[in-house]
Design a protein around this motif. Structure first.
Motif, PDB file in Angstrom:
ATOM      1  N   LEU A   1      43.063  15.179  36.978  1.00 38.04           N
ATOM      2  CA  LEU A   1      42.521  15.630  35.685  1.00 38.04           C
ATOM      3  C   LEU A   1      41.951  17.078  35.912  1.00 38.04           C
ATOM      4  CD1 LEU A   1      40.525  14.416  32.847  1.00 38.04           C
ATOM      5  CD2 LEU A   1      39.377  16.061  33.879  1.00 38.04           C
ATOM      6  N   VAL A   2      41.399  17.466  37.044  1.00 36.43           N
ATOM      7  CA  VAL A   2      40.906  18.400  37.316  1.00 36.43           C
ATOM      8  C   VAL A   2      41.798  19.514  38.349  1.00 36.43           C
ATOM      9  CG1 VAL A   2      38.455  17.594  37.261  1.00 36.43           C
ATOM     10  CG2 VAL A   2      39.860  17.730  39.568  1.00 36.43           C
ATOM     11  N   PHE A   3      42.871  18.740  38.858  1.00 36.26           N
ATOM     12  CA  PHE A   3      43.949  19.757  39.528  1.00 36.26           C
ATOM     13  C   PHE A   3      44.591  20.624  38.705  1.00 36.26           C
ATOM     14  CE2 PHE A   3      45.111  16.969  43.536  1.00 36.26           C
ATOM     15  CZ  PHE A   3      43.577  17.137  44.165  1.00 36.26           C
ATOM     16  N   ALA A   4      44.764  20.156  37.433  1.00 36.86           N
ATOM     17  CA  ALA A   4      45.841  20.887  36.464  1.00 36.86           C
ATOM     18  C   ALA A   4      44.936  22.332  36.248  1.00 36.86           C
ATOM     19  CB  ALA A   4      46.171  20.294  35.299  1.00 36.86           C
ATOM     20  N   PRO A   5      43.637  22.296  35.702  1.00 38.48           N
ATOM     21  CA  PRO A   5      43.103  23.545  35.313  1.00 38.48           C
ATOM     22  C   PRO A   5      42.632  24.243  36.796  1.00 38.48           C
ATOM     23  CG  PRO A   5      41.471  21.637  34.984  1.00 38.48           C
ATOM     24  CD  PRO A   5      42.795  21.049  35.310  1.00 38.48           C
ATOM     25  N   LEU A   6      42.270  23.725  37.797  1.00 36.40           N
ATOM     26  CA  LEU A   6      42.011  24.345  39.261  1.00 36.40           C
ATOM     27  C   LEU A   6      43.265  25.290  39.493  1.00 36.40           C
ATOM     28  CD1 LEU A   6      39.665  22.080  41.031  1.00 36.40           C
ATOM     29  CD2 LEU A   6      39.154  24.271  39.630  1.00 36.40           C
ATOM     30  N   THR A   7      44.698  24.679  39.242  1.00 34.52           N
ATOM     31  CA  THR A   7      45.686  25.016  39.613  1.00 34.52           C
ATOM     32  C   THR A   7      46.085  26.315  38.708  1.00 34.52           C
ATOM     33  OG1 THR A   7      46.883  23.153  40.270  1.00 34.52           O
ATOM     34  CG2 THR A   7      48.099  24.891  39.764  1.00 34.52           C
ATOM     35  N   TYR A   8      45.675  26.132  37.456  1.00 34.42           N
ATOM     36  CA  TYR A   8      45.787  27.386  36.314  1.00 34.42           C
ATOM     37  C   TYR A   8      45.167  28.513  36.870  1.00 34.42           C
ATOM     38  CZ  TYR A   8      45.878  29.486  31.659  1.00 34.42           C
ATOM     39  OH  TYR A   8      45.809  30.291  30.715  1.00 34.42           O
ATOM     40  N   VAL A   9      43.986  28.351  37.609  1.00 34.27           N
ATOM     41  CA  VAL A   9      43.006  29.436  38.052  1.00 34.27           C
ATOM     42  C   VAL A   9      43.871  30.441  38.875  1.00 34.27           C
ATOM     43  CG1 VAL A   9      41.056  30.012  39.464  1.00 34.27           C
ATOM     44  CG2 VAL A   9      40.940  28.244  38.030  1.00 34.27           C
ATOM     45  N   PHE A  10      44.797  29.971  39.798  1.00 37.74           N
ATOM     46  CA  PHE A  10      45.701  31.031  40.444  1.00 37.74           C
ATOM     47  C   PHE A  10      46.780  31.448  39.537  1.00 37.74           C
ATOM     48  CE2 PHE A  10      43.767  27.917  43.419  1.00 37.74           C
ATOM     49  CZ  PHE A  10      43.852  28.675  44.612  1.00 37.74           C
ATOM     50  N   PHE A  11      47.068  31.272  38.426  1.00 38.36           N
ATOM     51  CA  PHE A  11      47.833  31.980  37.322  1.00 38.36           C
ATOM     52  C   PHE A  11      47.210  32.872  36.357  1.00 38.36           C
ATOM     53  CE2 PHE A  11      50.549  27.812  37.623  1.00 38.36           C
ATOM     54  CZ  PHE A  11      50.819  28.119  39.229  1.00 38.36           C
ATOM     55  N   LEU A  12      46.012  33.185  36.614  1.00 33.77           N
ATOM     56  CA  LEU A  12      45.132  34.019  36.065  1.00 33.77           C
ATOM     57  C   LEU A  12      44.973  35.283  36.560  1.00 33.77           C
ATOM     58  CD1 LEU A  12      42.364  31.511  34.498  1.00 33.77           C
ATOM     59  CD2 LEU A  12      44.468  32.533  33.201  1.00 33.77           C
ATOM     60  N   PRO A  13      44.827  36.396  35.696  1.00 35.32           N
ATOM     61  CA  PRO A  13      44.461  37.590  36.657  1.00 35.32           C
ATOM     62  C   PRO A  13      43.186  37.631  37.196  1.00 35.32           C
ATOM     63  CG  PRO A  13      45.467  38.145  34.584  1.00 35.32           C
ATOM     64  CD  PRO A  13      45.276  36.664  34.350  1.00 35.32           C
ATOM     65  N   SER A  14      43.091  38.321  38.370  1.00 33.86           N
ATOM     66  CA  SER A  14      41.588  38.250  38.901  1.00 33.86           C
ATOM     67  C   SER A  14      40.330  38.710  38.061  1.00 33.86           C
ATOM     68  CB  SER A  14      41.473  39.052  40.096  1.00 33.86           C
ATOM     69  OG  SER A  14      41.766  40.435  39.765  1.00 33.86           O
ATOM     70  N   GLY A  15      40.706  39.303  36.866  1.00 33.28           N
ATOM     71  CA  GLY A  15      39.493  40.022  36.321  1.00 33.28           C
ATOM     72  C   GLY A  15      39.276  38.593  35.177  1.00 33.28           C
ATOM     73  N   VAL A  16      40.063  37.756  35.027  1.00 33.48           N
ATOM     74  CA  VAL A  16      39.722  36.697  34.152  1.00 33.48           C
ATOM     75  C   VAL A  16      39.028  35.599  34.877  1.00 33.48           C
ATOM     76  CG1 VAL A  16      40.769  34.914  32.516  1.00 33.48           C
ATOM     77  CG2 VAL A  16      41.672  37.241  32.583  1.00 33.48           C
ATOM     78  N   SER A  17      39.734  35.309  36.068  1.00 39.54           N
ATOM     79  CA  SER A  17      39.202  34.205  36.988  1.00 39.54           C
ATOM     80  C   SER A  17      37.921  34.531  37.491  1.00 39.54           C
ATOM     81  CB  SER A  17      40.222  33.766  37.873  1.00 39.54           C
ATOM     82  OG  SER A  17      40.431  34.606  38.656  1.00 39.54           O
ATOM     83  N   GLY A  18      37.519  35.878  37.825  1.00 39.40           N
ATOM     84  CA  GLY A  18      36.696  36.282  38.592  1.00 39.40           C
ATOM     85  C   GLY A  18      36.784  36.188  40.102  1.00 39.40           C
ATOM     86  N   LEU A  19      38.076  35.485  40.395  1.00 42.01           N
ATOM     87  CA  LEU A  19      38.127  35.836  41.994  1.00 42.01           C
ATOM     88  C   LEU A  19      39.338  36.223  42.219  1.00 42.01           C
ATOM     89  CD1 LEU A  19      36.968  31.843  42.463  1.00 42.01           C
ATOM     90  CD2 LEU A  19      35.785  34.092  43.277  1.00 42.01           C
TER      91      LEU A  19
END
Length: 343
Positions: A45-63
């Protein structure tokens, strides 16, 4: 406790109960077909949104994770390749598994290079999805004649392995993800996050979809046959192994999409899956691990009891929720006159 507090607790109970219901439905589906209590569902359940973090621009994810292939993609590909090695006697299946493993890495690479948010959302689900069926093939199918207790021990070990890998892949941080629907809607005096309505809608869609799947489709009827009598289903030409792949695949799809919808409400982290999965398990136990409607009712009961326990004694909230298992297990043990594995 006045009406305002009751209203807020009820709203939180419905939101929590809906998530537990989705997990409970997945647990009941997998257990009915394979006799596996799939404890690692919370990690998926948490793997999917945590994977999505890598597909976001750094300005959105904060990392500064943009451009990196997430560890879940490597895990999915590795499990698929090991599956191919185990099924090396079937060349066509080996070819499909190798292509699928390369496709998962390709999708992760494309997502990491930058895609539209909606496409990254879908790619995150597709990257994590093979982990479910591959886990069944690698860890549970080799012990196909084992007892429920043996399956449970394997599932608990798999939970610890996936939780540790989650820490390695994503670190200890919590990530804030952008919602699909922003803002709030007031229902009376209670503000409801608009993202929560997507969770409610997906839960209703899942229940309707499972009903139609099991009553109208050939695959659904085959899964029901395996749930009723695996040996009889085998005599009729239904493969319990294929039924297991389908059950694990559907359950993984439900929890990954649920995790993506829930993520903006909880700020996911690698350690959160265990509690979600455990409370979904409590809901499934309240439903006897055999009935989908009772599992949903049990999930709503768990959500309501959790909010009440948090209001009465916040430090002992989780302990009180897990204590719900005791009267149910006692009642079931008193009704059972003998120990039977199939029973």
């Amino acid at each position: 406790m006045d009406w305002t507090i009751v209203s807020f607790l009820a709203a939180d109970a419905v939101q929590s109960g809906t998530i537990y219901a989705l997990l409970a439905l997945s647990l009941v589906l997998v257990f009915a077909v394979t006799r596996v209590i799939l404890v690692p569902l919370g990690e998926l359940l948490v793997f999917a949104p945590l994977t999505y973090v890598f597909f976001l621009p750094s300005g959105v994810s904060g990392l500064e994770l943009h451009g990196q292939i997430p560890g879940t993609a490597w895990l999915s590909s590795f499990l698929l390749l090991v599956w191919a090695v185990l099924d090396r006697a079937n060349p066509s299946r080996v070819a499909r598994l190798v292509v699928l493993a390369l496709l998962v890495l390709g999708l992760a690479w494309v997502g990491a290079r930058g895609v539209a948010p909606w496409l990254g959302w879908i790619l995150a689900v597709l990257v994590v999805l093979p982990i479910g069926p591959a886990s069944y093939r690698l860890f549970f199918q080799p012990a196909q004649n084992a007892s429920v207790l043996t399956y449970l021990i394997i599932a608990v070990g798999l939970h610890f392995a996936y939780q540790g890998l989650g820490l390695v892949f994503f670190g200890p941080e919590q990530y804030r993800l952008p919602p699909i629907l922003s803002g709030q809607t007031n229902l009376g005096m209670v503000p409801i996050n608009n993202q929560a309505f997507l969770v409610y809608g997906f839960a209703l869609l899942t229940m309707l979809g499972l009903y139609l799947f099991f009553t109208r489709s050939l695959y659904g009827k085959a899964l029901r046959a395996c749930a009723v009598n695996r040996y009889g289903a085998r005599l009729l030409g239904i493969s319990p192994a294929q039924a297991g792949y389908v059950a694990f695949g559907i359950a993984t799809l439900i929890v990954t999409v649920s995790g993506m919808l829930l993520a903006p409400l909880i700020s996911p982290a690698y350690f959160q899956g265990f509690l979600f999965g455990l409370k979904g398990f409590v809901a499934g136990i309240l439903g006897g691990l055999v009935s989908y409607p009772l599992a949903v009712l049990g999930a709503l009961a768990v959500g309501g009891f959790e909010q009440w326990a948090g209001y009465v004694s916040s430090p002992f909230k989780d302990a009180l929720v897990f204590a719900l298992l005791l009267p149910v297990l006692l009642w079931r043990s008193l009704r059972s006159h003998e120990i039977g594995e199939e029973e």
